[in-house]
Design an enzyme around this catalytic site. Structure first.
Site, PDB file in Angstrom:
ATOM      1  N   ASP A 224       0.809  -1.216   0.000  1.00 11.96           N
ATOM      2  CA  ASP A 224       0.000   0.000   0.000  1.00 11.96           C
ATOM      3  C   ASP A 224       0.847   1.273   0.000  1.00 11.96           C
ATOM      4  O   ASP A 224       2.067   1.231   0.179  1.00 11.96           O
ATOM      5  CB  ASP A 224      -0.923   0.008   1.224  1.00 11.96           C
ATOM      6  CG  ASP A 224      -2.130  -0.900   1.043  1.00 11.96           C
ATOM      7  OD1 ASP A 224      -2.391  -1.319  -0.092  1.00 11.96           O
ATOM      8  OD2 ASP A 224      -2.813  -1.181   2.055  1.00 11.96           O
TER       9      ASP A 224
ATOM     10  N   LYS B  34      -3.695   3.245  -2.354  1.00 10.67           N
ATOM     11  CA  LYS B  34      -4.752   4.219  -2.590  1.00 10.67           C
ATOM     12  C   LYS B  34      -4.382   5.513  -1.881  1.00 10.67           C
ATOM     13  O   LYS B  34      -3.930   5.507  -0.748  1.00 10.67           O
ATOM     14  CB  LYS B  34      -6.098   3.736  -2.050  1.00 10.67           C
ATOM     15  CG  LYS B  34      -6.540   2.366  -2.528  1.00 10.67           C
ATOM     16  CD  LYS B  34      -7.950   2.078  -2.013  1.00 10.67           C
ATOM     17  CE  LYS B  34      -8.327   0.622  -2.209  1.00 10.67           C
ATOM     18  NZ  LYS B  34      -7.775  -0.233  -1.159  1.00 10.67           N
TER      19      LYS B  34
ATOM     20  N   MET C  21      -7.494   9.596   9.011  1.00  8.64           N
ATOM     21  CA  MET C  21      -8.076  10.012   7.728  1.00  8.64           C
ATOM     22  C   MET C  21      -9.110  11.132   7.911  1.00  8.64           C
ATOM     23  O   MET C  21     -10.187  11.109   7.313  1.00  8.64           O
ATOM     24  CB  MET C  21      -8.707   8.807   7.021  1.00  8.64           C
ATOM     25  CG  MET C  21      -7.706   7.705   6.714  1.00  8.64           C
ATOM     26  SD  MET C  21      -8.451   6.182   6.058  1.00  8.64           S
ATOM     27  CE  MET C  21      -9.213   5.514   7.538  1.00  8.64           C
TER      28      MET C  21
END
Length: 256
Positions: free
Chosen positions: A42, A63, A176
């Site tokens: 990732d 991502k 996030m």
């Protein structure tokens, strides 16, 4: 082509890479990398970790906001197809694979295809990043518990649990959530917590780590002044004050 060429059993291992610093991966995670035939990694995985799998195929499937190397369905299919064609696939994910990492979805998908699966936990950034910045998520007499919340839902909306967390006396750790910081500030202000200490930790545990500390009613100014951005975590709670206290103790000890 299920094992017809390589004659290796298909296996998928989910490995938590830790919060950023490549030395914070577990010994078991490092061992899995050494035995990997393919590594799917990732965006938040430190590139030095790939050195533990020098002979494996390395595939970036990370991502970032608005940028996807692969969609999740494609990652699932790639993970399974490489397991059948190559053998041992290590799915290397930042932090811990079961903390906002969709690790359980990937594990279930591989299992349903009849593939052997294993999970090797990682050190989650929700605890390790504040700790490395001298901020305990719990502290006797200050905070008895902590919330760990995703700032943004799958629908790109602010998680409603933040409102419930703001009403508690617990430490609140938001992952996030930088794009939603103004909304988060408004929620805590409505709960009468304008003076609650806040820390923003960008690139936690890495050499380029940046830390901004303020209160609910000043943190937006701190973010703008210090140019803080993703990847970062948000810590709200009285425990944030422990950072300056510990740094003062260290300075005093160094003078003796």
């Amino acid at each position: 082509m299920k094992n017809s060429v390589m004659h290796k059993p298909a296996k998928v291992t989910l490995v938590g890479a830790g919060p950023g610093d490549p030395e914070l991966i577990t010994l078991k995670g490092m061992s899995a990398l050494k035995s990997a035939d393919v590594v799917l990694y990732d965006a938040l995985v430190h590139p030095d970790l790939l050195d533990h799998a020098p002979d494996a195929e390395h595939i970036f499937v990370g991502k970032r906001k608005g940028c996807y190397a692969f969609q999740q369905d494609q990652i699932n299919e790639l993970m399974v197809s490489r397991a059948y064609s190559h053998g041992h696939v290590v799915r290397l994910k930042g932090g811990d694979p079961f903390v906002f990492g969709r690790g359980s979805e990937e594990l279930e998908f591989a299992s349903k295809q009849g593939i052997e699966v294993e999970v090797i936990p990682g050190i989650s950034s929700c605890i390790a990043v504040p700790s490395a910045a001298d901020i305990p998520v719990t502290k006797r007499g200050v905070s008895k518990s902590f919330w760990v919340i995703t700032g943004t839902t799958r629908e790109h909306e602010l998680c409603r649990d933040i409102t419930h967390a703001a009403r508690s006396s617990a430490t609140v750790v938001i992952l996030m959530g930088m794009s939603k910081l103004p909304e988060i500030v408004r929620i805590f202000e409505r709960e009468g917590k304008s003076n609650l200490p806040v820390a923003i930790i960008q690139n936690g545990t890495l050499d380029n780590e940046k830390i901004g500390v303020g209160t609910v009613n000043t943190i937006l100014e701190v973010v703008e002044k210090d140019k803080l951005s993703n990847p970062a975590i948000i810590v709200l709670g009285e425990v944030v004050s422990s950072r300056s206290q510990l740094q003062w103790v260290r300075r005093e000890a160094a003078l003796k």
